[in-house]
Design a protein around this motif. Structure first.
Motif, PDB file in Angstrom:
ATOM      1  N   TYR A   6       0.822  -1.209   0.000  1.00  0.00           N
ATOM      2  CA  TYR A   6       0.000   0.000   0.000  1.00  0.00           C
ATOM      3  C   TYR A   6       0.861   1.266   0.000  1.00  0.00           C
ATOM      4  CZ  TYR A   6      -4.164  -2.813   0.794  1.00  0.00           C
ATOM      5  OH  TYR A   6      -5.190  -3.721   0.662  1.00  0.00           O
ATOM      6  N   GLU A   7       2.056   1.166   0.620  1.00  0.00           N
ATOM      7  CA  GLU A   7       2.953   2.323   0.643  1.00  0.00           C
ATOM      8  C   GLU A   7       3.469   2.659  -0.748  1.00  0.00           C
ATOM      9  OE1 GLU A   7       4.849   2.104   5.177  1.00  0.00           O
ATOM     10  OE2 GLU A   7       5.898   1.155   3.503  1.00  0.00           O
ATOM     11  N   GLU A   8       3.554   1.643  -1.605  1.00  0.00           N
ATOM     12  CA  GLU A   8       4.058   1.865  -2.964  1.00  0.00           C
ATOM     13  C   GLU A   8       2.985   2.403  -3.908  1.00  0.00           C
ATOM     14  OE1 GLU A   8       5.553  -1.917  -4.028  1.00  0.00           O
ATOM     15  OE2 GLU A   8       7.323  -1.832  -2.703  1.00  0.00           O
ATOM     16  N   LYS A   9       1.753   2.291  -3.510  1.00  0.00           N
ATOM     17  CA  LYS A   9       0.661   2.740  -4.387  1.00  0.00           C
ATOM     18  C   LYS A   9       0.456   4.252  -4.278  1.00  0.00           C
ATOM     19  CE  LYS A   9      -2.054  -1.530  -4.622  1.00  0.00           C
ATOM     20  NZ  LYS A   9      -3.397  -2.121  -4.461  1.00  0.00           N
ATOM     21  N   GLU A  10      -0.277   4.757  -5.238  1.00  0.00           N
ATOM     22  CA  GLU A  10      -0.609   6.183  -5.226  1.00  0.00           C
ATOM     23  C   GLU A  10      -1.462   6.476  -3.989  1.00  0.00           C
ATOM     24  OE1 GLU A  10      -2.895   9.503  -8.043  1.00  0.00           O
ATOM     25  OE2 GLU A  10      -2.578   7.446  -8.760  1.00  0.00           O
ATOM     26  N   LYS A  11      -1.128   7.572  -3.320  1.00  0.00           N
ATOM     27  CA  LYS A  11      -1.765   7.888  -2.051  1.00  0.00           C
ATOM     28  C   LYS A  11      -3.161   8.485  -2.258  1.00  0.00           C
ATOM     29  CE  LYS A  11       1.801   6.591   0.317  1.00  0.00           C
ATOM     30  NZ  LYS A  11       2.628   6.089  -0.804  1.00  0.00           N
ATOM     31  N   THR A  12      -4.097   7.656  -2.641  1.00  0.00           N
ATOM     32  CA  THR A  12      -5.499   8.076  -2.740  1.00  0.00           C
ATOM     33  C   THR A  12      -6.180   7.825  -1.412  1.00  0.00           C
ATOM     34  OG1 THR A  12      -6.206   5.907  -3.496  1.00  0.00           O
ATOM     35  CG2 THR A  12      -5.520   7.484  -5.202  1.00  0.00           C
ATOM     36  N   GLY A  13      -7.399   8.351  -1.273  1.00  0.00           N
ATOM     37  CA  GLY A  13      -8.123   8.166  -0.026  1.00  0.00           C
ATOM     38  C   GLY A  13      -8.305   6.711   0.358  1.00  0.00           C
ATOM     39  N   PRO A  14      -8.844   5.890  -0.547  1.00  0.00           N
ATOM     40  CA  PRO A  14      -9.028   4.465  -0.210  1.00  0.00           C
ATOM     41  C   PRO A  14      -7.705   3.769   0.121  1.00  0.00           C
ATOM     42  CG  PRO A  14     -10.335   5.042  -2.111  1.00  0.00           C
ATOM     43  CD  PRO A  14      -9.457   6.233  -1.838  1.00  0.00           C
ATOM     44  N   VAL A  15      -6.635   4.120  -0.612  1.00  0.00           N
ATOM     45  CA  VAL A  15      -5.328   3.481  -0.362  1.00  0.00           C
ATOM     46  C   VAL A  15      -4.809   3.874   1.014  1.00  0.00           C
ATOM     47  CG1 VAL A  15      -2.897   3.412  -1.071  1.00  0.00           C
ATOM     48  CG2 VAL A  15      -4.700   3.256  -2.793  1.00  0.00           C
ATOM     49  N   LEU A  16      -4.943   5.165   1.360  1.00  0.00           N
ATOM     50  CA  LEU A  16      -4.488   5.614   2.671  1.00  0.00           C
ATOM     51  C   LEU A  16      -5.273   4.939   3.803  1.00  0.00           C
ATOM     52  CD1 LEU A  16      -3.923   9.421   1.984  1.00  0.00           C
ATOM     53  CD2 LEU A  16      -2.175   7.662   2.369  1.00  0.00           C
TER      54      LEU A  16
END
Length: 205
Positions: free
Chosen positions: A97-107
């Protein structure tokens, strides 16, 4: 220890068999010799049994008790390995998840994954620290644990063989005939053997 017990029991049986031999009824000197042998063999068997019991109590049983800790030790290692696997699995999830784009759902998922990771990491670190602290202590305590058993084993053997020496010295004194050196006994035995060989029932065809 079983071999030692079997040997001493066999020696006692031999002496008892000799006592029931008709020669004992016919020859008083032979009876006295066999009786002395029987007494010595029974003394030997009694001291041997005492040695066996002592070794069982001071060596065998402590060894068994020491071996009984290994299942618990192995279980502790397995629990640590399972905790490590859980920790690595959740750590990989956080890193994903840290490598993914920091979108709301990802955060939100990252926060949840970190919350799941924290107690698992603490559990692993606690189990790991316990093993790191206690395994060296367990390893180095072996000598302190076994040394009394080794000392008891040596004392049991020394005591047993000291008694055996006394028993057979006593037996030798009872059986020895004054003025009868070993060379003379050998000559007398050879003469008797020659007489037996000369009998027709044992003569060679």
């Amino acid at each position: 220890m079983e071999n030692s017990s079997t040997m001493s029991k066999s020696a006692v049986k031999i002496s008892l068999d000799l006592l029931s031999n008709p020669l004992c009824e016919q020859d008083q000197d032979f009876l006295n010799m066999v009786t002395a042998l029987d007494t010595a063999m029974k003394r030997m068997d009694a001291f041997n049994q005492e040695k066996v019991n002592q070794i069982q109590k001071t060596v065998i049983e402590p060894l068994k008790k020491f071996g009984s800790v290994f299942p618990s030790l192995n279980m502790a290692v397995k629990r640590r390995e399972q905790a490590l696997q859980d920790y690595r699995r959740l750590q990989a999830k956080v890193e994903k998840y840290e490598e993914k784009e920091k979108t709301g759902p990802v955060l939100a998922k990252l926060h949840q994954a970190r919350e799941e990771l924290r107690p698992v990491r603490d559990d692993f670190e606690a189990k790991n620290k316990q093993l790191l602290d206690e395994m060296p202590r367990f390893y180095h305590s072996r000598l302190d644990y076994f040394q009394p058993s080794f000392e008891a084993l040596i004392r049991a053997q020394v005591g047993y063989y000291s008694e055996m020496q006394k028993i057979f010295e006593d037996l030798t004194q009872q059986l020895d005939q004054p003025g009868h050196p070993d060379e003379q006994r050998e000559k007398e035995n050879e003469a008797r053997l020659s007489e037996l060989r000369a009998l027709s029932i044992v003569a060679d065809d």
